[in-house]
Write an enzyme that holds these catalytic residues in place. Sequence first.
Site, PDB file in Angstrom:
ATOM      1  N   THR A 226       4.247   0.934  -4.864  1.00  0.00           N
ATOM      2  CA  THR A 226       3.727  -0.420  -5.065  1.00  0.00           C
ATOM      3  C   THR A 226       3.596  -0.794  -6.541  1.00  0.00           C
ATOM      4  O   THR A 226       3.858  -1.949  -6.894  1.00  0.00           O
ATOM      5  CB  THR A 226       2.388  -0.598  -4.316  1.00  0.00           C
TER       6      THR A 226
ATOM      7  N   GLN B  86       2.666   0.383   5.680  1.00  0.00           N
ATOM      8  CA  GLN B  86       2.107   0.204   4.341  1.00  0.00           C
ATOM      9  C   GLN B  86       2.046  -1.245   3.877  1.00  0.00           C
ATOM     10  O   GLN B  86       1.757  -1.514   2.713  1.00  0.00           O
ATOM     11  CB  GLN B  86       2.889   1.064   3.348  1.00  0.00           C
TER      12      GLN B  86
ATOM     13  N   ALA C 244       0.834  -1.210   0.000  1.00  0.00           N
ATOM     14  CA  ALA C 244       0.000   0.000   0.000  1.00  0.00           C
ATOM     15  C   ALA C 244       0.865   1.255   0.000  1.00  0.00           C
ATOM     16  O   ALA C 244       0.652   2.173   0.783  1.00  0.00           O
ATOM     17  CB  ALA C 244      -0.935  -0.014   1.202  1.00  0.00           C
ATOM     18  N   CYS C 245       1.814   1.290  -0.894  1.00  0.00           N
ATOM     19  CA  CYS C 245       2.795   2.376  -0.965  1.00  0.00           C
ATOM     20  C   CYS C 245       2.681   3.049  -2.328  1.00  0.00           C
ATOM     21  O   CYS C 245       2.236   2.430  -3.303  1.00  0.00           O
ATOM     22  CB  CYS C 245       4.189   1.769  -0.776  1.00  0.00           C
ATOM     23  N   GLY C 246       3.105   4.285  -2.417  1.00  0.00           N
ATOM     24  CA  GLY C 246       3.118   4.964  -3.708  1.00  0.00           C
ATOM     25  C   GLY C 246       4.013   4.269  -4.721  1.00  0.00           C
ATOM     26  O   GLY C 246       3.826   4.416  -5.927  1.00  0.00           O
TER      27      GLY C 246
END
Length: 169
Positions: A47, A78, A43-45
């Site tokens: 990803t 995340q 759940a990371c930018g």
Amino acid sequence: MTADAHTQPQQFGQFTVTTLEGQQLPLSNLAGKVVLIVNTASACGFTPQFAGLQELHAKYASQGLAVLGFPCNQFGSQDPGSNAEIGAFCQKNYGVDFPMMSKIEVNGASADPLFKWLKAEAPGLLGSEAIKWNFTKFLVGRDGRVIRRYAPLDKPESISKDIEEALNT
């Protein structure tokens, strides 16, 4: 150097990691391969880099590249899911079929021994060993030595040239 430091693995092939399924994977099984190790998060930018990692795996696995993903929840929480949830997410959303390992920590006292070694072998900016965020990457050569550390901003496709050079040595 403490007494414990003498018993810690000092070469890539001496480490054993655990897969998402709970199986032990001795990295000696990857002897002679080029290995790309990445601390990941669902759940990371960054990803969407899973897609690029999967493309590298698909393109170069037959030439001797192994991509290993290590989920980590240390950065902004995340990757809070279970190992099963992480595996399902990666496969469903990005078609990941390269090996994903059990969730680990990459910094601090509980950092995974492999990541302690990787960080010592290839420090980041200004000599800092700390991993700053998700999707930090380490490229390990066929000889088990760390070739280079890449920042989270370095997209997988941008390191293709380095992978090709490592595969051809």
